[in-house]
Design a protein around this motif. Structure first.
Motif, PDB file in Angstrom:
ATOM      1  N   SER A   1      31.837  36.080  45.946  1.00  0.00           N
ATOM      2  CA  SER A   1      31.115  36.607  44.780  1.00  0.00           C
ATOM      3  C   SER A   1      32.105  37.151  43.753  1.00  0.00           C
ATOM      4  CB  SER A   1      30.107  37.681  45.195  1.00  0.00           C
ATOM      5  OG  SER A   1      30.762  38.809  45.735  1.00  0.00           O
ATOM      6  N   ILE A   2      33.219  37.720  44.234  1.00  0.00           N
ATOM      7  CA  ILE A   2      34.242  38.257  43.327  1.00  0.00           C
ATOM      8  C   ILE A   2      35.465  37.350  43.385  1.00  0.00           C
ATOM      9  CG2 ILE A   2      35.732  40.207  42.749  1.00  0.00           C
ATOM     10  CD1 ILE A   2      33.673  42.022  44.217  1.00  0.00           C
ATOM     11  N   ASP A   3      35.665  36.608  42.312  1.00  0.00           N
ATOM     12  CA  ASP A   3      36.838  35.742  42.177  1.00  0.00           C
ATOM     13  C   ASP A   3      37.878  36.513  41.366  1.00  0.00           C
ATOM     14  OD1 ASP A   3      38.507  33.547  42.153  1.00  0.00           O
ATOM     15  OD2 ASP A   3      37.281  32.364  40.759  1.00  0.00           O
ATOM     16  N   ALA A   4      39.129  36.148  41.519  1.00  0.00           N
ATOM     17  CA  ALA A   4      40.207  36.825  40.781  1.00  0.00           C
ATOM     18  C   ALA A   4      41.419  35.893  40.779  1.00  0.00           C
ATOM     19  CB  ALA A   4      40.541  38.164  41.422  1.00  0.00           C
ATOM     20  N   SER A   5      42.491  36.346  40.164  1.00  0.00           N
ATOM     21  CA  SER A   5      43.696  35.505  40.058  1.00  0.00           C
ATOM     22  C   SER A   5      44.875  36.169  40.756  1.00  0.00           C
ATOM     23  CB  SER A   5      44.024  35.258  38.582  1.00  0.00           C
ATOM     24  OG  SER A   5      43.002  34.500  37.970  1.00  0.00           O
ATOM     25  N   ASP A   6      44.664  36.596  41.991  1.00  0.00           N
ATOM     26  CA  ASP A   6      45.770  37.234  42.732  1.00  0.00           C
ATOM     27  C   ASP A   6      46.950  36.281  42.893  1.00  0.00           C
ATOM     28  OD1 ASP A   6      44.369  35.634  44.659  1.00  0.00           O
ATOM     29  OD2 ASP A   6      45.295  36.799  46.276  1.00  0.00           O
ATOM     30  N   TRP A   7      46.657  34.970  43.000  1.00  0.00           N
ATOM     31  CA  TRP A   7      47.713  33.965  43.173  1.00  0.00           C
ATOM     32  C   TRP A   7      48.654  33.956  41.964  1.00  0.00           C
ATOM     33  CZ3 TRP A   7      47.675  30.305  39.363  1.00  0.00           C
ATOM     34  CH2 TRP A   7      46.486  30.214  38.619  1.00  0.00           C
ATOM     35  N   TYR A   8      48.108  34.192  40.762  1.00  0.00           N
ATOM     36  CA  TYR A   8      48.947  34.202  39.572  1.00  0.00           C
ATOM     37  C   TYR A   8      49.788  35.487  39.515  1.00  0.00           C
ATOM     38  CZ  TYR A   8      50.523  34.439  34.778  1.00  0.00           C
ATOM     39  OH  TYR A   8      51.324  34.581  33.675  1.00  0.00           O
ATOM     40  N   TYR A   9      49.159  36.618  39.797  1.00  0.00           N
ATOM     41  CA  TYR A   9      49.925  37.873  39.845  1.00  0.00           C
ATOM     42  C   TYR A   9      51.021  37.778  40.895  1.00  0.00           C
ATOM     43  CZ  TYR A   9      46.900  40.229  36.508  1.00  0.00           C
ATOM     44  OH  TYR A   9      46.247  40.586  35.337  1.00  0.00           O
ATOM     45  N   ASN A  10      50.743  37.049  41.969  1.00  0.00           N
ATOM     46  CA  ASN A  10      51.758  36.869  43.007  1.00  0.00           C
ATOM     47  C   ASN A  10      52.968  36.099  42.482  1.00  0.00           C
ATOM     48  OD1 ASN A  10      52.695  36.866  45.835  1.00  0.00           O
ATOM     49  ND2 ASN A  10      52.424  34.655  45.614  1.00  0.00           N
ATOM     50  N   ILE A  11      52.713  35.057  41.692  1.00  0.00           N
ATOM     51  CA  ILE A  11      53.822  34.260  41.132  1.00  0.00           C
ATOM     52  C   ILE A  11      54.708  35.146  40.245  1.00  0.00           C
ATOM     53  CG2 ILE A  11      54.359  32.406  39.472  1.00  0.00           C
ATOM     54  CD1 ILE A  11      51.803  30.965  40.531  1.00  0.00           C
ATOM     55  N   VAL A  12      54.079  35.955  39.407  1.00  0.00           N
ATOM     56  CA  VAL A  12      54.834  36.811  38.485  1.00  0.00           C
ATOM     57  C   VAL A  12      55.574  37.907  39.260  1.00  0.00           C
ATOM     58  CG1 VAL A  12      54.666  38.310  36.454  1.00  0.00           C
ATOM     59  CG2 VAL A  12      53.174  36.303  36.651  1.00  0.00           C
TER      60      VAL A  12
ATOM     61  N   ALA B   1      30.062  21.915  40.659  1.00  0.00           N
ATOM     62  CA  ALA B   1      29.567  22.985  41.514  1.00  0.00           C
ATOM     63  C   ALA B   1      30.713  23.875  41.957  1.00  0.00           C
ATOM     64  CB  ALA B   1      28.865  22.388  42.730  1.00  0.00           C
ATOM     65  N   GLY B   2      30.382  25.143  42.192  1.00  0.00           N
ATOM     66  CA  GLY B   2      31.382  26.044  42.734  1.00  0.00           C
ATOM     67  C   GLY B   2      31.594  27.275  41.881  1.00  0.00           C
ATOM     68  N   GLU B   3      32.818  27.814  41.908  1.00  0.00           N
ATOM     69  CA  GLU B   3      33.203  29.109  41.312  1.00  0.00           C
ATOM     70  C   GLU B   3      32.565  30.223  42.157  1.00  0.00           C
ATOM     71  OE1 GLU B   3      35.394  28.867  38.410  1.00  0.00           O
ATOM     72  OE2 GLU B   3      35.271  26.834  39.140  1.00  0.00           O
ATOM     73  N   SER B   4      32.567  31.446  41.621  1.00  0.00           N
ATOM     74  CA  SER B   4      31.860  32.538  42.299  1.00  0.00           C
ATOM     75  C   SER B   4      30.380  32.172  42.364  1.00  0.00           C
ATOM     76  CB  SER B   4      32.039  33.835  41.509  1.00  0.00           C
ATOM     77  OG  SER B   4      30.891  34.659  41.631  1.00  0.00           O
ATOM     78  N   VAL B   5      29.734  32.505  43.477  1.00  0.00           N
ATOM     79  CA  VAL B   5      28.317  32.164  43.612  1.00  0.00           C
ATOM     80  C   VAL B   5      27.480  32.924  42.574  1.00  0.00           C
ATOM     81  CG1 VAL B   5      27.876  33.896  45.421  1.00  0.00           C
ATOM     82  CG2 VAL B   5      26.438  31.854  45.282  1.00  0.00           C
ATOM     83  N   ILE B   6      27.950  34.098  42.172  1.00  0.00           N
ATOM     84  CA  ILE B   6      27.222  34.843  41.125  1.00  0.00           C
ATOM     85  C   ILE B   6      27.409  34.147  39.781  1.00  0.00           C
ATOM     86  CG2 ILE B   6      27.124  37.026  39.862  1.00  0.00           C
ATOM     87  CD1 ILE B   6      28.009  38.356  42.526  1.00  0.00           C
ATOM     88  N   TRP B   7      28.643  33.702  39.533  1.00  0.00           N
ATOM     89  CA  TRP B   7      28.919  32.938  38.309  1.00  0.00           C
ATOM     90  C   TRP B   7      28.014  31.700  38.271  1.00  0.00           C
ATOM     91  CZ3 TRP B   7      30.218  28.145  36.663  1.00  0.00           C
ATOM     92  CH2 TRP B   7      30.843  28.003  35.414  1.00  0.00           C
ATOM     93  N   ALA B   8      27.897  31.009  39.404  1.00  0.00           N
ATOM     94  CA  ALA B   8      27.092  29.784  39.459  1.00  0.00           C
ATOM     95  C   ALA B   8      25.615  30.088  39.191  1.00  0.00           C
ATOM     96  CB  ALA B   8      27.270  29.098  40.817  1.00  0.00           C
ATOM     97  N   HIS B   9      25.127  31.196  39.757  1.00  0.00           N
ATOM     98  CA  HIS B   9      23.745  31.600  39.462  1.00  0.00           C
ATOM     99  C   HIS B   9      23.566  31.858  37.972  1.00  0.00           C
ATOM    100  CE1 HIS B   9      21.361  31.902  43.064  1.00  0.00           C
ATOM    101  NE2 HIS B   9      22.379  32.396  43.727  1.00  0.00           N
ATOM    102  N   ALA B  10      24.535  32.572  37.391  1.00  0.00           N
ATOM    103  CA  ALA B  10      24.455  32.898  35.968  1.00  0.00           C
ATOM    104  C   ALA B  10      24.478  31.623  35.133  1.00  0.00           C
ATOM    105  CB  ALA B  10      25.605  33.831  35.587  1.00  0.00           C
ATOM    106  N   LYS B  11      25.334  30.680  35.539  1.00  0.00           N
ATOM    107  CA  LYS B  11      25.436  29.398  34.834  1.00  0.00           C
ATOM    108  C   LYS B  11      24.094  28.654  34.903  1.00  0.00           C
ATOM    109  CE  LYS B  11      27.801  25.857  33.053  1.00  0.00           C
ATOM    110  NZ  LYS B  11      28.356  25.932  31.709  1.00  0.00           N
TER     111      LYS B  11
ATOM    112  N   ARG C   1      37.826  42.736  37.799  1.00  0.00           N
ATOM    113  CA  ARG C   1      37.053  41.571  38.237  1.00  0.00           C
ATOM    114  C   ARG C   1      35.892  41.993  39.146  1.00  0.00           C
ATOM    115  NH1 ARG C   1      36.524  38.291  34.935  1.00  0.00           N
ATOM    116  NH2 ARG C   1      36.780  40.236  33.875  1.00  0.00           N
ATOM    117  N   ALA C   2      36.151  42.975  40.017  1.00  0.00           N
ATOM    118  CA  ALA C   2      35.088  43.456  40.910  1.00  0.00           C
ATOM    119  C   ALA C   2      33.940  44.037  40.081  1.00  0.00           C
ATOM    120  CB  ALA C   2      35.643  44.491  41.877  1.00  0.00           C
ATOM    121  N   GLN C   3      34.309  44.827  39.072  1.00  0.00           N
ATOM    122  CA  GLN C   3      33.281  45.438  38.223  1.00  0.00           C
ATOM    123  C   GLN C   3      32.533  44.366  37.425  1.00  0.00           C
ATOM    124  OE1 GLN C   3      34.610  48.877  36.066  1.00  0.00           O
ATOM    125  NE2 GLN C   3      33.017  48.692  34.524  1.00  0.00           N
TER     126      GLN C   3
END
Ligand SMILES: [Zn+2]
Length: 306
Positions: free
Chosen positions: A163-174, A268-278, A201-203
């Motif tokens: 439900s909560i997606d984020a970009s931790d992978w990008y912060y990890n690269i930096v 299809a995909g992304e956060s399930v909440i995002w998908a509902h909103a879409k 992102r959680a909020q």
């Protein structure tokens, strides 16, 4: 006359406080994708141990979704097995880590890829037949999306959305780039930016959930096994807790009926909440929902890029 009610006031205050906290209660579970690769990451054993220690110290049961391609062999699978022994759920994140939204990836090929990962991981304690789609991409055509949903239903498999997606992978690269350059100061500031990103992102996704579901579900947050989480997981947990988040076990979070739903979006995909909103036509949704492209300008403006 007002004095007559005085004895009841502490009780009323308590009820109000409980009601307020119940109404604003926010809960999430932590899930980690990919798994470490000792062949490519010399610190893999240490990072894996640091993440498990942070979860143990905070009494958290999480879930790990290992992908064979990201672990490359027995060494990586042994690190995933340590998660299983520590009581965390183990799911399926495919063998090859290919996107089902890639036109070159057929449904039959993807199913075989899921089966290969299943065969490799199903003997681990804590294995559950739950699929975390690579890149959260669940198909670019109705035939692939619905074909995969049918396959899962027929094979006792469940999707493991977030439900909560984020970009931790990008912060990890930096973060890794700063440490490699010997800039511990910038790495420390980047870590603070990372905590703010996850809280933001959680909020955001909780607000979107309240808008489209009318409630705050038990959230599932997507993170990865990586260097920044090895270093920052205690801070991540403490920052979430300090901002009013309760942390639930991954097993209990997936009981929320939200995760059994299958929005009819394409791709299809992304956060399930995002998908509902879409699916509901909510305006202002970006695609992809989370990406480095959104974070890079923020970090550049903050002087936090290498
Ligand atoms: Zn992944």
């Amino acid at each position: 006359m007002a004095f007559r009610f005085l004895p009841f006031r502490p009780f009323a205050v308590l009820v109000l406080a409980l009601w307020t906290s119940w109404c604003s209660a926010r809960t999430l579970a932590l899930t980690f994708d990919d798994g470490f690769n000792p062949g490519k990451q010399p610190e893999a054993v240490q990072w894996n141990a640091q993440m498990l220690e942070a979860l143990r110290d905070h009494g958290i049961k999480a879930a790990l979704f290992p992908s064979l391609a990201r672990m490359e062999g027995a060494g990586g699978m042994a690190l995933a097995a340590a998660w299983a022994r520590a009581g965390h759920l183990i799911g399926n994140h495919t063998a090859s880590h290919r996107s089902l939204a890639d036109p070159k990836v057929s449904l039959d090929w993807f199913i075989a890829d899921v089966q290969a990962a299943d065969a490799a991981a199903k003997n681990l304690a804590g294995f559950v037949p739950m699929l975390r789609f690579p890149y959260l991409k669940e198909g670019d055509t109705p035939a692939k999306r619905d074909g995969m949903r049918d396959w899962m239903a027929r094979n006792n498999y469940r999707s493991a959305p977030v439900s909560i997606d984020a970009s931790d992978w990008y912060y990890n690269i930096v973060y890794a780039a700063h440490l490699k350059a010997g800039d511990a100061g910038k790495a420390a500031r980047l870590k603070q930016a990372y905590l703010r990103h996850l809280l933001d992102r959680a909020q955001y996704y909780d607000g979107l959930a309240r808008e489209v579901l009318g409630r705050s579900p038990v959230h599932v947050m997507l993170l990865h096994t990586n260097q920044i989480n090895a270093a920052a997981l205690p801070d991540v947990i403490e920052a979430l807790t300090a901002h009013g988040w309760n942390i639930a076990s991954a097993g209990s979070a997936f009981q929320d009926p939200l995760y059994a739903q299958a929005p009819g979006t394409l791709p299809a995909g992304e956060s399930v909440i995002w998908a509902h909103a879409k699916a509901l036509g909510v305006a202002g949704l970006r695609y992809p929902a989370e990406d480095a492209a959104y974070e890079e300008p923020l970090l550049r403006d903050a002087g936090l890029l290498p």
